[in-house]
Design a protein around this motif. Structure first.
Motif, PDB file in Angstrom:
ATOM      1  N   SER A 168      -3.817   7.229   9.159  1.00 27.60           N
ATOM      2  CA  SER A 168      -4.372   5.932   8.757  1.00 27.60           C
ATOM      3  C   SER A 168      -5.299   6.001   7.556  1.00 27.60           C
ATOM      4  CB  SER A 168      -5.156   5.302   9.917  1.00 27.60           C
ATOM      5  OG  SER A 168      -4.402   5.237  11.098  1.00 27.60           O
ATOM      6  N   ILE A 169      -5.981   7.116   7.366  1.00 25.24           N
ATOM      7  CA  ILE A 169      -7.131   7.164   6.464  1.00 25.24           C
ATOM      8  C   ILE A 169      -6.763   6.948   4.999  1.00 25.24           C
ATOM      9  CG2 ILE A 169      -7.244   9.660   5.954  1.00 25.24           C
ATOM     10  CD1 ILE A 169     -10.266   9.407   6.887  1.00 25.24           C
ATOM     11  N   LYS A 170      -5.601   7.429   4.562  1.00 22.63           N
ATOM     12  CA  LYS A 170      -5.186   7.226   3.165  1.00 22.63           C
ATOM     13  C   LYS A 170      -4.879   5.767   2.895  1.00 22.63           C
ATOM     14  CE  LYS A 170      -3.417   8.023  -0.997  1.00 22.63           C
ATOM     15  NZ  LYS A 170      -2.856   6.708  -1.335  1.00 22.63           N
ATOM     16  N   ARG A 171      -4.179   5.121   3.820  1.00 25.54           N
ATOM     17  CA  ARG A 171      -3.792   3.720   3.621  1.00 25.54           C
ATOM     18  C   ARG A 171      -5.018   2.812   3.644  1.00 25.54           C
ATOM     19  NH1 ARG A 171       1.227   1.459   4.267  1.00 25.54           N
ATOM     20  NH2 ARG A 171       1.846   3.462   3.372  1.00 25.54           N
ATOM     21  N   VAL A 172      -5.989   3.101   4.506  1.00 29.75           N
ATOM     22  CA  VAL A 172      -7.173   2.245   4.633  1.00 29.75           C
ATOM     23  C   VAL A 172      -8.134   2.434   3.455  1.00 29.75           C
ATOM     24  CG1 VAL A 172      -9.233   1.780   6.016  1.00 29.75           C
ATOM     25  CG2 VAL A 172      -7.033   2.110   7.152  1.00 29.75           C
ATOM     26  N   THR A 173      -8.368   3.688   3.058  1.00 33.67           N
ATOM     27  CA  THR A 173      -9.355   3.943   1.990  1.00 33.67           C
ATOM     28  C   THR A 173      -8.735   3.988   0.596  1.00 33.67           C
ATOM     29  OG1 THR A 173      -9.111   6.367   2.115  1.00 33.67           O
ATOM     30  CG2 THR A 173     -10.722   5.342   3.589  1.00 33.67           C
ATOM     31  N   GLY A 174      -7.454   4.278   0.532  1.00 31.59           N
ATOM     32  CA  GLY A 174      -6.825   4.444  -0.776  1.00 31.59           C
ATOM     33  C   GLY A 174      -7.100   5.809  -1.385  1.00 31.59           C
ATOM     34  N   LYS A 175      -7.791   6.688  -0.652  1.00 31.74           N
ATOM     35  CA  LYS A 175      -8.146   8.004  -1.169  1.00 31.74           C
ATOM     36  C   LYS A 175      -7.379   9.098  -0.429  1.00 31.74           C
ATOM     37  CE  LYS A 175     -10.631   5.962  -4.024  1.00 31.74           C
ATOM     38  NZ  LYS A 175     -12.088   5.899  -4.058  1.00 31.74           N
ATOM     39  N   PRO A 176      -6.950  10.128  -1.148  1.00 30.25           N
ATOM     40  CA  PRO A 176      -6.083  11.149  -0.541  1.00 30.25           C
ATOM     41  C   PRO A 176      -6.820  12.134   0.354  1.00 30.25           C
ATOM     42  CG  PRO A 176      -6.624  11.776  -2.784  1.00 30.25           C
ATOM     43  CD  PRO A 176      -7.223  10.397  -2.577  1.00 30.25           C
ATOM     44  N   ILE A 177      -6.105  12.637   1.350  1.00 31.29           N
ATOM     45  CA  ILE A 177      -6.595  13.785   2.122  1.00 31.29           C
ATOM     46  C   ILE A 177      -6.325  15.013   1.251  1.00 31.29           C
ATOM     47  CG2 ILE A 177      -6.367  15.118   4.243  1.00 31.29           C
ATOM     48  CD1 ILE A 177      -5.106  12.636   5.543  1.00 31.29           C
ATOM     49  N   LYS A 178      -7.368  15.736   0.880  1.00 33.86           N
ATOM     50  CA  LYS A 178      -7.184  16.889  -0.005  1.00 33.86           C
ATOM     51  C   LYS A 178      -7.143  18.213   0.759  1.00 33.86           C
ATOM     52  CE  LYS A 178      -8.677  14.847  -4.314  1.00 33.86           C
ATOM     53  NZ  LYS A 178      -9.339  15.082  -5.621  1.00 33.86           N
ATOM     54  N   PHE A 179      -7.914  18.289   1.846  1.00 35.57           N
ATOM     55  CA  PHE A 179      -7.940  19.523   2.640  1.00 35.57           C
ATOM     56  C   PHE A 179      -7.951  19.193   4.121  1.00 35.57           C
ATOM     57  CE2 PHE A 179     -10.107  20.804  -1.312  1.00 35.57           C
ATOM     58  CZ  PHE A 179      -9.391  21.944  -1.644  1.00 35.57           C
ATOM     59  N   VAL A 180      -7.486  20.149   4.913  1.00 37.97           N
ATOM     60  CA  VAL A 180      -7.610  20.050   6.370  1.00 37.97           C
ATOM     61  C   VAL A 180      -8.187  21.363   6.894  1.00 37.97           C
ATOM     62  CG1 VAL A 180      -5.822  18.333   6.782  1.00 37.97           C
ATOM     63  CG2 VAL A 180      -5.178  20.741   6.638  1.00 37.97           C
ATOM     64  N   GLY A 181      -9.131  21.249   7.837  1.00 36.40           N
ATOM     65  CA  GLY A 181      -9.692  22.416   8.503  1.00 36.40           C
ATOM     66  C   GLY A 181      -8.883  22.703   9.751  1.00 36.40           C
ATOM     67  N   ILE A 182      -8.446  23.948   9.919  1.00 43.85           N
ATOM     68  CA  ILE A 182      -7.555  24.278  11.039  1.00 43.85           C
ATOM     69  C   ILE A 182      -8.128  25.383  11.924  1.00 43.85           C
ATOM     70  CG2 ILE A 182      -5.440  23.524   9.902  1.00 43.85           C
ATOM     71  CD1 ILE A 182      -4.992  26.516   9.183  1.00 43.85           C
ATOM     72  N   GLY A 183      -9.447  25.542  11.895  1.00 41.81           N
ATOM     73  CA  GLY A 183     -10.074  26.563  12.723  1.00 41.81           C
ATOM     74  C   GLY A 183     -11.478  26.866  12.247  1.00 41.81           C
ATOM     75  N   GLU A 184     -12.147  27.776  12.953  1.00 41.77           N
ATOM     76  CA  GLU A 184     -13.528  28.121  12.631  1.00 41.77           C
ATOM     77  C   GLU A 184     -13.642  29.195  11.559  1.00 41.77           C
ATOM     78  OE1 GLU A 184     -16.336  26.675  13.735  1.00 41.77           O
ATOM     79  OE2 GLU A 184     -15.058  25.227  14.745  1.00 41.77           O
ATOM     80  N   ALA A 185     -12.615  30.000  11.385  1.00 39.67           N
ATOM     81  CA  ALA A 185     -12.672  31.094  10.414  1.00 39.67           C
ATOM     82  C   ALA A 185     -12.865  30.552   8.996  1.00 39.67           C
ATOM     83  CB  ALA A 185     -11.395  31.928  10.483  1.00 39.67           C
ATOM     84  N   LEU A 186     -13.473  31.353   8.129  1.00 38.19           N
ATOM     85  CA  LEU A 186     -13.779  30.897   6.772  1.00 38.19           C
ATOM     86  C   LEU A 186     -12.544  30.762   5.885  1.00 38.19           C
ATOM     87  CD1 LEU A 186     -17.114  32.826   6.115  1.00 38.19           C
ATOM     88  CD2 LEU A 186     -16.800  30.371   6.443  1.00 38.19           C
ATOM     89  N   ASP A 187     -11.409  31.267   6.344  1.00 32.85           N
ATOM     90  CA  ASP A 187     -10.173  31.065   5.576  1.00 32.85           C
ATOM     91  C   ASP A 187      -9.308  29.956   6.174  1.00 32.85           C
ATOM     92  OD1 ASP A 187      -9.415  32.348   7.882  1.00 32.85           O
ATOM     93  OD2 ASP A 187      -8.193  33.883   6.919  1.00 32.85           O
ATOM     94  N   ALA A 188      -9.882  29.243   7.159  1.00 31.60           N
ATOM     95  CA  ALA A 188      -9.108  28.202   7.865  1.00 31.60           C
ATOM     96  C   ALA A 188      -9.269  26.831   7.203  1.00 31.60           C
ATOM     97  CB  ALA A 188      -9.522  28.142   9.325  1.00 31.60           C
TER      98      ALA A 188
END
Length: 450
Positions: free
Chosen positions: A260-280
């Motif tokens: 929903s967030i892109k359509r509502v704000t008009g701003k792109p999702i650039k990153f996603v966090g997929i864990g606690e590690a610093l490379d996640a």
């Protein structure tokens, strides 16, 4: 994350494939189910309605290749609309222009801004950038300390902020310091609140006026669903954010925020966090995410993850050992380490095409991270001589290994049996041309690179 939505959509498409010809009634019924699946996934009501309307219009208009079956046509349209809903294409952060590039992270308390700042610094450093971390959250002393700890782990400099300074002054001083010491990227970690208030927005706007920002990234907890979308919209109206980072994407959230967030704000999702590690922290790819949602897997990301952790010389060495039937438990342990670097078993399997269908089968094996940990502990409890020659592991040695690894003899036996069966399988494969050599590290085909 999208597991429930994927299961629901696959049920809808299974019904569609059962029809030789699709009527308006078939499509209408399918779209009702798709809409319900989206709403159950916590997708914004208006976004869900617009999505279904767009798919229905194209499905009825037959705007796809006639080479596809009716059911495949609808799946193709849904995939295209999902990609569009998620943003169309991946968008990188802006690193060109006047240096240092300044990136401000904003969001509510607990969304993961400080950890994201560290992850972003790690990613930029790996690409040859010289990041400078700036703690601008003076209301939570632990935030300053946390960023200092992360900077120390990453060997990335951290601005010496103090709680008696004003955030805007900290940012001005940090910018001057970065210019003086030739750091090319400022990453500003700002204060959060439990909810939006005027003081918070005023503080962020002061920083925005005082320091020329290249990026304002709104950090949102994907687990909060529609609340994250509402808050992102408010931040965007006050600050004009440039992109979004969704954290905790590896969790049990239903996926509504991402959809929903892109359509509502008009701003792109650039990153996603997929864990606690610093490379996640991963660049967000709308097309790959759409494919995962529809159960098509994500082979490109799987290849990229493998290439990031697998050393070419090591891959060649293992391939040669496999050919010579010299693959030992020591090598097996090394391979477990490589797998762990790629992420959790759940994350890896989610990228495999058709994995959801396999999981639905009766008695289908399920990923078990604990079993992998046990296997590693068991092998580590062996001597080097035992790892290199499993045949010498008799009953007495098995008891010692079980005691040393905190497991049972039965579990040690199970690991050794699995290893022996794997060796038998590899022995059979050696007789097939190219079977073992095909296991070497492959490059992504030129036309598939991004």
């Amino acid at each position: 994350m999208f597991e429930n939505l994927t299961d629901r959509l696959e049920g809808v498409f299974k019904k569609l494939r059962g029809h030789g010809v699709l009527t308006e009634e078939h499509i209408a019924e399918a779209m009702r189910e798709v809409r319900m699946a989206l709403l159950e996934a916590d997708v914004n009501y208006q976004v869900a309605r617009e999505f279904v309307d767009a798919v229905s219009a194209k499905a009825l208009g037959r705007e796809v290749s006639q080479k596809l079956s009716p059911g495949q046509q609808v799946i193709k349209i849904v995939h295209e609309e999902l990609v569009d809903l998620l943003g169309g294409s991946a968008e990188q952060i802006r690193l060109d222009g006047p240096q240092p590039v300044t990136i401000m992270l904003a969001g509510l308390q607990g969304s993961g801004k400080t950890t994201t700042a560290g992850k972003l610094a790690a990613q930029l450093k790996s690409k040859g950038r010289k990041p400078y971390l700036v703690p601008a959250d003076v209301y939570r002393p632990a935030a300053i300390e946390q960023l200092q700890v992360l900077g120390s782990r990453l060997d990335v400099p951290v601005h010496p902020s103090t709680t008696d300074s004003k955030p805007v002054d900290i940012c001005r001083q940090a910018l001057a310091e970065a210019q003086d010491k030739h750091y090319d990227t400022l990453i500003i970690d700002t204060a959060g609140r439990l909810h939006i208030d005027e003081r918070l927005m005023g503080e962020l706007q002061d920083i925005q006026r005082a320091v020329k920002l290249s990026e304002i990234l709104f950090v949102a907890d994907a687990m909060t669903g529609q609340d994250a979308v509402t808050v992102a919209d408010t931040f965007n109206k006050n600050l004009e954010i440039t992109g979004i980072v969704l954290t905790k994407m590896e969790g049990d959230a239903r996926g509504g925020a991402a959809l929903s967030i892109k359509r509502v704000t008009g701003k792109p999702i650039k990153f996603v966090g997929i864990g606690e590690a610093l490379d996640a922290l991963e660049v967000f790819h709308p097309d790959r995410t759409a494919s995962r949602i529809l159960g098509m897997g994500d082979v490109l990301t799987l290849i990229e993850k493998a290439e990031a952790v697998v050393d070419r010389q090591e891959a060649d060495r293992i391939a040669k050992k496999l050919k010579r039937n010299e693959f030992t438990l020591e090598d097996f342990l090394d391979q477990i380490q490589q797998i762990k670097k790629m992420g959790s078993l759940e994350q890896i399997l989610s990228m495999v095409p058709g994995i959801n269908k396999l999981r639905q089968l009766k008695d289908a094996p399920q990923p078990n991270e604990k079993e992998l940990v046990k296997t590693e502990a068991i092998i580590r409890s062996m001597t080097r001589k035992e790892r290199n020659n499993h045949r010498i592991i008799d009953a007495g040695r098995r008891q010692r290994i079980a005691a040393g690894s905190g497991t049972s003899v039965a579990e040690v036996n199970r690991v050794l049996k699995s290893y022996s069966e794997m060796l038998k399988m590899l022995k059979k494969m050696r007789g097939k041309p190219g079977a073992i050599s095909g296991m070497k590290r492959r490059k992504v085909p030129k036309g598939m690179r991004r």
